[in-house]
Design a protein around this motif. Structure first.
Motif, PDB file in Angstrom:
ATOM      1  N   LEU A  38       0.827  -1.216   0.000  1.00 41.13           N
ATOM      2  CA  LEU A  38       0.000   0.000   0.000  1.00 41.13           C
ATOM      3  C   LEU A  38       0.852   1.253   0.000  1.00 41.13           C
ATOM      4  N   LYS A  39       1.960   1.188   0.751  1.00 37.91           N
ATOM      5  CA  LYS A  39       2.869   2.323   0.787  1.00 37.91           C
ATOM      6  C   LYS A  39       3.468   2.575  -0.595  1.00 37.91           C
ATOM      7  N   SER A  40       3.713   1.488  -1.314  1.00 37.47           N
ATOM      8  CA  SER A  40       4.342   1.635  -2.635  1.00 37.47           C
ATOM      9  C   SER A  40       3.398   2.278  -3.649  1.00 37.47           C
ATOM     10  N   TYR A  41       2.107   2.389  -3.297  1.00 38.01           N
ATOM     11  CA  TYR A  41       1.155   3.099  -4.157  1.00 38.01           C
ATOM     12  C   TYR A  41       0.753   4.441  -3.538  1.00 38.01           C
ATOM     13  N   GLY A  42       1.439   4.836  -2.478  1.00 39.15           N
ATOM     14  CA  GLY A  42       1.154   6.136  -1.870  1.00 39.15           C
ATOM     15  C   GLY A  42      -0.092   6.172  -1.000  1.00 39.15           C
ATOM     16  N   PHE A  43      -0.560   5.027  -0.526  1.00 39.30           N
ATOM     17  CA  PHE A  43      -1.723   5.022   0.371  1.00 39.30           C
ATOM     18  C   PHE A  43      -1.282   5.316   1.801  1.00 39.30           C
ATOM     19  N   GLN A  44      -2.130   6.050   2.522  1.00 38.70           N
ATOM     20  CA  GLN A  44      -1.825   6.422   3.910  1.00 38.70           C
ATOM     21  C   GLN A  44      -2.806   5.732   4.852  1.00 38.70           C
ATOM     22  N   GLN A  45      -2.299   5.283   5.982  1.00 37.40           N
ATOM     23  CA  GLN A  45      -3.163   4.532   6.894  1.00 37.40           C
ATOM     24  C   GLN A  45      -4.082   5.452   7.700  1.00 37.40           C
ATOM     25  N   ILE A  46      -5.305   4.964   7.935  1.00 40.09           N
ATOM     26  CA  ILE A  46      -6.227   5.679   8.808  1.00 40.09           C
ATOM     27  C   ILE A  46      -6.776   4.676   9.814  1.00 40.09           C
ATOM     28  N   ARG A  47      -6.899   5.107  11.066  1.00 42.93           N
ATOM     29  CA  ARG A  47      -7.407   4.214  12.117  1.00 42.93           C
ATOM     30  C   ARG A  47      -8.630   4.842  12.748  1.00 42.93           C
ATOM     31  N   THR A  48      -9.767   4.215  12.541  1.00 44.20           N
ATOM     32  CA  THR A  48     -11.019   4.754  13.080  1.00 44.20           C
ATOM     33  C   THR A  48     -11.501   3.843  14.209  1.00 44.20           C
ATOM     34  N   PRO A  49     -12.423   4.335  15.059  1.00 47.67           N
ATOM     35  CA  PRO A  49     -12.895   3.522  16.195  1.00 47.67           C
ATOM     36  C   PRO A  49     -13.649   2.272  15.743  1.00 47.67           C
ATOM     37  N   ILE A  50     -13.656   1.279  16.608  1.00 48.00           N
ATOM     38  CA  ILE A  50     -14.385   0.038  16.340  1.00 48.00           C
ATOM     39  C   ILE A  50     -15.875   0.243  16.578  1.00 48.00           C
ATOM     40  N   VAL A  51     -16.208   1.184  17.450  1.00 51.36           N
ATOM     41  CA  VAL A  51     -17.619   1.485  17.734  1.00 51.36           C
ATOM     42  C   VAL A  51     -18.001   2.786  17.036  1.00 51.36           C
ATOM     43  N   GLU A  52     -19.147   2.757  16.352  1.00 53.12           N
ATOM     44  CA  GLU A  52     -19.664   3.957  15.682  1.00 53.12           C
ATOM     45  C   GLU A  52     -21.148   4.092  16.028  1.00 53.12           C
ATOM     46  N   PRO A  53     -21.722   5.284  15.801  1.00 48.36           N
ATOM     47  CA  PRO A  53     -23.171   5.421  15.979  1.00 48.36           C
ATOM     48  C   PRO A  53     -23.903   4.469  15.025  1.00 48.36           C
ATOM     49  N   THR A  54     -24.925   3.794  15.518  1.00 49.38           N
ATOM     50  CA  THR A  54     -25.676   2.845  14.691  1.00 49.38           C
ATOM     51  C   THR A  54     -26.179   3.498  13.406  1.00 49.38           C
ATOM     52  N   ALA A  55     -26.582   4.771  13.501  1.00 58.55           N
ATOM     53  CA  ALA A  55     -27.137   5.484  12.344  1.00 58.55           C
ATOM     54  C   ALA A  55     -26.150   5.531  11.182  1.00 58.55           C
ATOM     55  N   LEU A  56     -24.854   5.525  11.480  1.00 62.93           N
ATOM     56  CA  LEU A  56     -23.848   5.585  10.412  1.00 62.93           C
ATOM     57  C   LEU A  56     -24.016   4.412   9.451  1.00 62.93           C
ATOM     58  N   PHE A  57     -24.220   3.223  10.015  1.00 67.67           N
ATOM     59  CA  PHE A  57     -24.344   2.037   9.157  1.00 67.67           C
ATOM     60  C   PHE A  57     -25.745   1.936   8.572  1.00 67.67           C
ATOM     61  N   ALA A  58     -26.747   2.277   9.369  1.00 65.44           N
ATOM     62  CA  ALA A  58     -28.127   2.209   8.876  1.00 65.44           C
ATOM     63  C   ALA A  58     -28.259   3.091   7.636  1.00 65.44           C
ATOM     64  N   ARG A  59     -27.661   4.285   7.694  1.00 61.09           N
ATOM     65  CA  ARG A  59     -27.745   5.194   6.565  1.00 61.09           C
ATOM     66  C   ARG A  59     -26.758   4.807   5.464  1.00 61.09           C
TER      67      ARG A  59
END
Ligand code: ATP
Ligand code: MG
Length: 447
Positions: A38-59
């Motif tokens: 991934l680094k060799s294609y210039g991608f940067q890592q992002i780390r998001t929480p394991i828990v999110e508001p339910t509405a995020l997935f519902a929508r």
């Protein structure tokens, strides 16, 4: 608990696996390879929480997808009543974070993530309730070039891992208008063949008929094969985008087949969809799924931003690696340090630190319930660790400020143990390791 009752053992949650030390090195190998590709294609890592508001997935995922209908681990936060969900996938969270932090303000972004996901499915081979995904999300790119790049990145990953037999299937699901026109004809077709629809398909007939094309029911295959193909409904723009992806893939010798029945589980996909599949894993043969999801960011309240991504199922990929004979059981350490007596122990700590200073992996023997152990018992541990060398420090060695260094790989008859001044132990071992087998010739001097 009554005193004479033995405590009951608590076992892990069904469908959620422990990754044990014997398997961890393969995970590390995989994650390191992923990171470097991934680094060799210039991608940067992002780390998001394991828990999110339910509405995020519902929508974000659409109310009639498998995930939102029946697979989410949702709960109410007992402290404040918030509706929360353990993430079933990461695209929604990455997009939320990108919007929240305005990540695309200065242009498009190439992002990637790795981590556990949670879906309440029936556990079976290749299908777990906690599983891991590695994924990439390219936000803000319009053209077919990024779709092709993501696919080629996957191909490079399989190559670097030494995997073959993973095949690329490609399709375009067009835009919402094109899907609507197709959908009308599709529903009409399915209604003509209503007697062949199973319960799942009946249920989806009006909510999500496209998903019927994805059925695994053998009794429905023939009927589904004859259904109107979305590809025939694509307009000029969708068609030329799809052509553009194929052109780049062909030019780079990436083989693919077009599978007109390929759709993705999530509602937010449009245009390019792809899957990497293998026939070596039984019915859970999809190791990676991806595609374009141009509508999602606007659905989340951002300004219209095209996007494209994929997710790899890590457990399935590692099973494939193992099926391909990949064994990766590195030694626990390079050097195992054994010692006996109080002064020897103090000296052993110093020597072990010097060895680590030189970049070596060192296990220093520590006391267990049965005490420090005899030299013989300690050497057994050294052997089991797979170390190439044992450093031995006893009273004699301390008195002479030396250590004995034993080459664990050489025959006893081969003069496999030498005495080395304490301050030279690290250089000696390092020299032996670097020089290794090539230095069998005693006249050869290594500098
Ligand atoms: P499936 O049709 O197998 O349920 P999906 O369409 O739900 O897959 P995606 O949401 O696209 O899968 O996830 C991407 C990849 O993650 C899949 O191709 C698969 O390799 C992996 N994956 C999905 N669900 C699971 C699971 N429950 N256990 C292990 N791996 C999974
Ligand atoms: Mg699924």
């Amino acid at each position: 608990m009554s005193e004479n009752k033995k405590a009951e053992k608590i076992v892990g949650v069904k469908g959620m696996n422990d990754i044990l030390p014997a398997d961890a090195p393969l995970w590390e190998l995989f994650e390191n390879t992923v990171q470097s590709v991934l680094k060799s294609y210039g991608f940067q890592q992002i780390r998001t929480p394991i828990v999110e508001p339910t509405a995020l997935f519902a929508r974000g995922l659409g109310a009639v997808t498998d995930i939102v209908e029946k697979e989410m681990y949702s709960f109410v936060d007992s402290m404040n009543g918030d509706q929360l969900t353990l993430r079933p996938e990461s695209t929604a969270g990455v997009v939320r974070a990108a919007l929240e932090h305005n990540l695309t303000y200065d242009g498009p972004k190439r992002l990637w993530y790795v981590g556990p996901m949670f879906r309440h499915e029936k556990p079976q081979r290749g299908r777990y309730r906690q599983f891991h995904q590695v994924g990439a999300e390219a936000l803000g790119f319009t053209g077919p070039d990024i779709d092709a790049e993501l696919i080629m990145l996957c191909q490079r990953l399989w190559d670097d891992l030494g995997l073959d037999g993973i095949k690329l299937e490609l399709n375009s699901i067009g835009n919402a208008d094109e899907r609507n026109r197709h959908r009308n004809d599709l529903v009409a077709y399915f209604e003509q063949h209503k007697e062949l629809l199973d319960a799942d398909a009946q249920r989806r007939l009006h909510s999500n008929p496209l998903r019927i094309l994805d059925t695994k029911n053998p009794a429905m295959q023939e009927m589904v094969n004859g259904a109107p193909k979305l590809l025939d409904y694509l307009g000029e723009e969708s068609r030329s985008h799809f052509e553009g992806v194929q052109k780049i893939l062909r030019h780079n010798n990436i083989p693919f087949t077009i599978n007109p029945r390929l759709v993705r589980g999530m509602d937010y996909y449009n245009r390019t969809v792809f899957e990497w599949v293998t026939d070596q894993l039984g019915s859970q043969g999809t190791v990676c799924g991806g595609g374009r999801y141009d509508p999602l960011i606007e659905m989340f309240g951002g300004k219209p931003t095209p996007a494209c991504g994929f997710a790899i199922g890590v457990e399935r990929l590692l099973e494939l690696l193992k099926a391909n004979g990949e064994q990766y059981t590195p030694n626990q350490c390079d050097v195992y340090v054994v010692h006996q007596g109080e002064d020897a122990q103090l000296q052993a700590f110093v020597v072990a630190e010097r060895l680590r200073d030189s970049g070596l992996d060192v296990v220093l023997h520590c006391a267990s319930a049965s005490g420090g152990g005899s030299f013989k018992a300690q050497m057994k541990r050294a052997d089991a660790s797979g170390a190439g060398f044992a450093v031995i420090i006893g009273e004699d060695e301390v008195a002479k400020s030396v250590a004995s260094v034993k080459n664990m790989r050489a025959e006893a008859t081969d003069n496999n143990q030498v005495t080395v001044p304490l301050e030279n132990v690290a250089t000696y071992v390092l020299d032996q390791i670097v020089c290794g087998d090539e230095c069998d010739d005693p006249t050869h001097h290594h500098h």
